[in-house]
Design a protein around this motif. Structure first.
Motif, PDB file in Angstrom:
ATOM      1  N   LEU A   1      51.737  10.723  -9.151  1.00 33.42           N
ATOM      2  CA  LEU A   1      53.115  10.848  -9.607  1.00 33.42           C
ATOM      3  C   LEU A   1      53.467   9.767 -10.623  1.00 33.42           C
ATOM      4  N   VAL A   2      52.766   8.619 -10.555  1.00 34.01           N
ATOM      5  CA  VAL A   2      53.108   7.506 -11.425  1.00 34.01           C
ATOM      6  C   VAL A   2      52.939   7.891 -12.883  1.00 34.01           C
ATOM      7  N   GLY A   3      51.802   8.546 -13.211  1.00 36.63           N
ATOM      8  CA  GLY A   3      51.570   8.959 -14.595  1.00 36.63           C
ATOM      9  C   GLY A   3      52.646   9.898 -15.087  1.00 36.63           C
ATOM     10  N   THR A   4      53.063  10.819 -14.254  1.00 34.84           N
ATOM     11  CA  THR A   4      54.134  11.751 -14.624  1.00 34.84           C
ATOM     12  C   THR A   4      55.442  11.013 -14.844  1.00 34.84           C
ATOM     13  N   GLN A   5      55.739  10.042 -13.988  1.00 34.33           N
ATOM     14  CA  GLN A   5      56.976   9.284 -14.112  1.00 34.33           C
ATOM     15  C   GLN A   5      56.992   8.439 -15.388  1.00 34.33           C
ATOM     16  N   VAL A   6      55.844   7.870 -15.742  1.00 33.72           N
ATOM     17  CA  VAL A   6      55.764   7.073 -16.971  1.00 33.72           C
ATOM     18  C   VAL A   6      56.024   7.958 -18.187  1.00 33.72           C
ATOM     19  N   ALA A   7      55.404   9.136 -18.192  1.00 33.06           N
ATOM     20  CA  ALA A   7      55.617  10.059 -19.310  1.00 33.06           C
ATOM     21  C   ALA A   7      57.087  10.472 -19.399  1.00 33.06           C
ATOM     22  N   GLU A   8      57.716  10.661 -18.241  1.00 31.51           N
ATOM     23  CA  GLU A   8      59.124  11.041 -18.223  1.00 31.51           C
ATOM     24  C   GLU A   8      59.997   9.914 -18.755  1.00 31.51           C
ATOM     25  N   LEU A   9      59.687   8.668 -18.370  1.00 31.23           N
ATOM     26  CA  LEU A   9      60.460   7.525 -18.861  1.00 31.23           C
ATOM     27  C   LEU A   9      60.271   7.359 -20.368  1.00 31.23           C
ATOM     28  N   ARG A  10      59.055   7.514 -20.853  1.00 29.19           N
ATOM     29  CA  ARG A  10      58.803   7.388 -22.291  1.00 29.19           C
ATOM     30  C   ARG A  10      59.586   8.448 -23.068  1.00 29.19           C
ATOM     31  N   ALA A  11      59.586   9.677 -22.549  1.00 30.13           N
ATOM     32  CA  ALA A  11      60.338  10.749 -23.209  1.00 30.13           C
ATOM     33  C   ALA A  11      61.838  10.474 -23.162  1.00 30.13           C
ATOM     34  N   ALA A  12      62.311   9.898 -22.053  1.00 32.29           N
ATOM     35  CA  ALA A  12      63.740   9.591 -21.926  1.00 32.29           C
ATOM     36  C   ALA A  12      64.167   8.529 -22.937  1.00 32.29           C
TER      37      ALA A  12
END
Length: 567
Positions: free
Chosen positions: A313-324
């Motif tokens: 989940l961490v990788g997905t969360q990082v990608a989401e934060l970068r997109a945000a």
């Protein structure tokens, strides 16, 4: 003594082997009576053993104990049905499987009663069925007892050598071997498992306000480990790989999430716990799984602890934060800073908020740890600083109000940080003296020459520097005069206790007096009611911040409140 899977497979193997041996004896011994009944019973036992061995049938802990007890019962019934003779006497040797199974895999409190039941069943086979003489039964049981108890002692002695003496958990190497065996078994059978890494923050001293000795900490850790194990279901294998590091092997198909929250709940009164979890993936080695669990646990630590993070989940969360960040979803909200004597607004602190499209408005505790671990904290800080400068320049009283922005140690260590700050000020047409950069005590305590030099350059340009949450960190008062700071932000902990605690009041008075002597401004945090405002005002506070004066709001709302105050 072993995992659920090991217990089931060994019990199934004993049942299957016993049925095969019994079938061979029936075929070999001509004097055996009731052959059809014994053959049918043997077929049922063999089928049951095969189903349990291949894990088509899953047994509960009580079911596995019943299976062991049932083994002695079935052997006794078959021996009585077979009648006197060589064949039925040979069947008595099958009783050896039962205590061996009991003492290999069950605790003493179960193994000893199982041995006693074996003695009862074998006595029935001897005295009721005539399979052997009483003397032979006494001799056989004596040898069986000695061998069984000896096996039990050897197994437990070997286990003790691989166990942590304080908690009874597996040591690091023994636990790693258990994980490796489980991974091989999962690749072969397809039955997955999970691995968790649990870290206890024993340095936070959750035991109370006074420092505790290592002995005190260890005694509490051992007590907590026992509570974890008592709450764990059969098949949950714990390991201890460090003074405050634990690992958990979970083989049950369900219940892990609920149990890990129990782990957090049990730990919370004494120490914050950070947990990382990884689920088995086909082909993954034990080392790979352990590394993923450790990485997920590191994320939980960076996020402040007291939480569970699942690897993947961490990788997905990082990608989401970068997109945000790219989409402009992370923006500052502003909380007013006022003159506590007059109530006039003197400035505001910019506090990061994430306007998540699905989860709503997220607080820094939900994403700062992720930003730090992923390396996005610099981009996040830069985003908030740039927007804060733009917003402050648009306020009605922008020429007199100061804007405070939190800065991380990672930002300060960048060689170009001072240049970037000054560039944001120029782009927003905001005078440098209106910007206050807030840094934590721990950042300044690190004696990082790069961070100190960056702050000195910025102060030379007119930017002010504040120590955030002063009084809760290293608080080296002897070095305070030499630090590149202009403002002390007094932590809310002093405010909460000052009204009714003489010592807290004395500390608050001393902090204000020290700041005034050093020529530093003060901002007192956490003022939530008029009583607290009166206390800090009498103590000599200059400026204050807290819910009494306003909660963090978006830029437009804060600007509107400023216009209303000037109308």
């Amino acid at each position: 003594m072993a995992t659920d899977r090991a217990l089931a497979r060994m019990g199934g193997a004993f049942y299957l082997a016993g049925a095969i041996i019994a079938a061979g004896l029936v075929a070999w011994a001509s004097e055996i009576a009731h052959r059809p009944i014994i053959t049918a019973l043997g077929t049922v036992v063999a089928a049951l053993g095969a189903l349990v061995l291949t894990e088509v049938v899953h047994l509960s802990p009580a079911g596995r104990r019943l299976m062991n007890i049932g083994g002695s019962t079935i052997i006794s019934v078959v021996a009585v049905l077979a009648g006197p003779g060589t064949g039925s006497g040979a069947l008595l040797w099958l009783f050896a499987f039962v205590p061996v199974d009991a003492f290999l895999f069950f605790a003493w409190r179960w193994a000893l009663p199982m041995l006693g039941w074996t003695a009862v069943c074998s006595a029935i086979a001897v005295f009721a069925g005539g399979a052997a003489s009483p003397a032979q039964w006494v001799a056989g049981m004596s040898v069986g007892c000695v061998v069984s108890v000896g096996i039990g002692w050897l197994v437990r002695a070997a286990a003790a050598a691989e166990q942590d003496p304080g908690t009874g958990m597996l040591r690091g190497r023994a636990f790693a071997s258990a994980v490796a065996a489980q991974a091989e078994d999962a690749d072969r059978t397809g039955f997955g498992f999970s691995l968790a890494n649990v870290y206890l923050d024993t340095a936070s001293d959750g035991l109370g306000p006074r420092p505790v000795s290592r002995t005190d900490v260890e005694s509490h850790v051992r007590l907590l480990a026992r509570r974890w194990q008592e709450a764990a279901p059969t098949g949950a294998v714990w390991g201890r790989v460090g003074a405050a590091d634990f690992t958990l092997l979970w083989t049950a198909p369900t219940g892990l999430d609920e149990y890990l929250h129990t782990v957090l709940d049990l730990a919370r009164p004494e120490f914050p716990a950070a947990i990382g979890v990884v689920d088995w993936q086909p082909g993954a080695t034990a080392l790979q799984l352990q590394a993923q669990a450790l990485a997920a646990g590191d994320y939980s630590i960076c996020a402040g602890g007291d939480q569970v993070t699942r690897a993947g989940l961490v990788g997905t969360q990082v990608a989401e934060l970068r997109a945000a960040l790219a989409a402009g979803q992370l923006l500052p909200h502003y909380q007013p800073i006022v003159d506590v004597a007059t109530g006039r607004v003197r400035g505001a602190e910019a506090l990061a908020r994430w306007a998540h499209p699905d989860r709503g408005l997220l607080l820094p505790s939900d994403f700062i740890g992720l930003a730090e671990q992923s390396g996005l904290i610099d981009d996040l800080g830069d985003t908030i600083l740039r927007q804060a400068c733009r917003d402050a320049a648009s306020w009605p009283q922008h020429k007199t109000l100061k804007i405070s922005v939190n800065v991380s140690g990672d930002q300060l260590r960048r060689d170009d940080f001072p240049d970037r700050v000054l560039a944001h000020l120029r782009a927003a047409h905001l005078p440098a003296h209106q910007l206050v950069l807030e840094v934590t005590e721990s950042t300044l305590a690190g004696d990082d020459p790069g961070a100190h030099e960056a702050l000195r350059r910025l102060r030379a340009a007119g930017v002010q520097v504040a120590i955030d949450d002063f009084g809760t960190g290293w608080s080296n008062l002897t070095r305070l005069a030499a630090l590149p700071v202009d403002v002390l932000k007094i932590d809310r902990a002093f405010v909460v206790d000052a009204g009714h605690d003489l010592r807290a009041q004395a500390m608050l008075d001393a902090l204000f007096a020290l700041a005034h002597r050093l020529g530093l401004r003060t901002v007192t945090e956490g003022i939530e009611n008029h009583d607290q405002a009166d206390v800090v005002t009498l103590s000599g506070a200059g400026e204050g911040q807290g819910w009494l004066y306003g909660r963090p709001v978006p830029a437009a709302s804060f600007a509107a409140s400023l216009r209303d105050s000037t109308d």
